[in-house]
Design an enzyme around this catalytic site. Structure first.
Site, mmCIF file in Angstrom:
data_model
loop_
_atom_site.group_PDB
_atom_site.id
_atom_site.type_symbol
_atom_site.label_atom_id
_atom_site.label_comp_id
_atom_site.label_asym_id
_atom_site.label_seq_id
_atom_site.Cartn_x
_atom_site.Cartn_y
_atom_site.Cartn_z
ATOM 1 N N SER A 1 0.999 -1.094 0.130
ATOM 2 C CA SER A 1 -0.021 0.100 -0.122
ATOM 3 C C SER A 1 0.992 1.062 0.041
ATOM 4 O O SER A 1 1.983 1.147 0.268
ATOM 5 C CB SER A 1 -0.802 0.040 1.292
ATOM 6 N N TYR B 1 -2.725 -0.934 10.355
ATOM 7 C CA TYR B 1 -2.750 -1.055 8.875
ATOM 8 C C TYR B 1 -1.207 -0.667 8.304
ATOM 9 O O TYR B 1 -0.692 -1.210 7.916
ATOM 10 C CB TYR B 1 -3.700 -0.272 8.252
#
Length: 257
Positions: free
Chosen positions: A143, A157
């Site tokens: 990401s 995350y």
């Protein structure tokens, strides 16, 4: 012209929707045999059936990426059905949000288990098959949070996706001499069913907003999964033969400033 992934056999986690489904469709369209795996077996079945209906080769398998026995069974099943493996793409993931002092330990551990351990276990299980094939290509899905903090509300995350990138680099270093390349795709905001899938599998979550990220993205929009699949297909192919250990930001310019 021969499709650039002709004859390749690719194992895809999180293949039932979003980036994983788009990767499975694109790899099959480029000539690969694809193992579509997901913790939602019905979703994997639907994707594999659509690929076969379009003339491609695909098998659907259940795979809980956080469970070593489940991953091993899926990888061995895929290798049996496809007569070996030449590549792996780890797309399975979840989202969890909450400031560090507010975040439940259970949410922290779940994010790391699915996003990070859920990348490690498929790589651990597929690499022996890539070694047996004489090499191959691994693409992990990190990401922009692998490169910068996604926002001020996603420590679990961010930590898990940062770990995915470092794991990928370690694999790249450890297996280069064996002809195995490993690269990490780092998407920005993508229109996927990530939040809905997380709720389905793991219960109610606090869903992070994407409005700030879109506003900070020079292209001023979300990506669609097919745009990520295009990059993955390139990384799987011989066209990326001198790329390993790389973090590829496909983020609309989000990390450019």
């Amino acid at each position: 012209m021969t499709p650039r992934l002709a004859g390749r056999r690719i194992f895809v986690t999180g293949g039932g929707s979003g980036i994983g489904a788009a990767v499975a469709h694109r790899a099959a369209a480029e000539g690969a045999g694809v193992a579509v795996t997901d913790a939602r077996k019905d979703a994997a079945d639907a994707v594999a059936e659509a690929i076969r209906a379009a003339g491609g080769t695909a098998v659907a398998l259940y795979c809980d990426v956080a469970d070593e026995q489940s991953v091993s069974a899926a990888v061995e099943g895929a290798a049996l059905e496809l007569e070996g493996l030449d590549g792996a793409v780890t797309c399975a993931g979840i989202t969890r949000s909450g400031l560090t002092h507010e975040l439940d330990l259970a949410d922290w551990e779940l994010a790391l288990r699915i996003n990070l351990t859920g990348t490690f276990l498929p790589l651990k299980a597929t690499i022996p098959h890539l070694l047996a094939a004489g090499g191959g290509s691994v693409v992990t899905v990190g990401s922009v949070a692998s490169l910068v903090a996604a926002n001020d509300n996603s420590p679990a995350y961010d930590a898990s996706k940062g770990g995915v990138l470092q794991l990928t680099r370690s694999v790249a270093m450890g297996y280069a001499e064996h002809g195995i390349r490993a690269n990490c795709l780092c998407p920005g905001v993508v229109s996927t069913g990530l939040a809905a899938n997380t709720v389905q599998l793991h219960g109610t979550i606090r869903v992070p907003t994407h409005s700030d990220a879109i506003a900070a993205t020079p292209l001023r929009r979300k990506a669609v999964p097919e745009e990520m699949a295009t990059v993955v297909a390139f990384l799987l192919s011989d066209e990326a033969s001198f790329m390993t250990g790389a973090a590829i930001a496909a983020d609309g310019g989000l990390t450019a400033h």
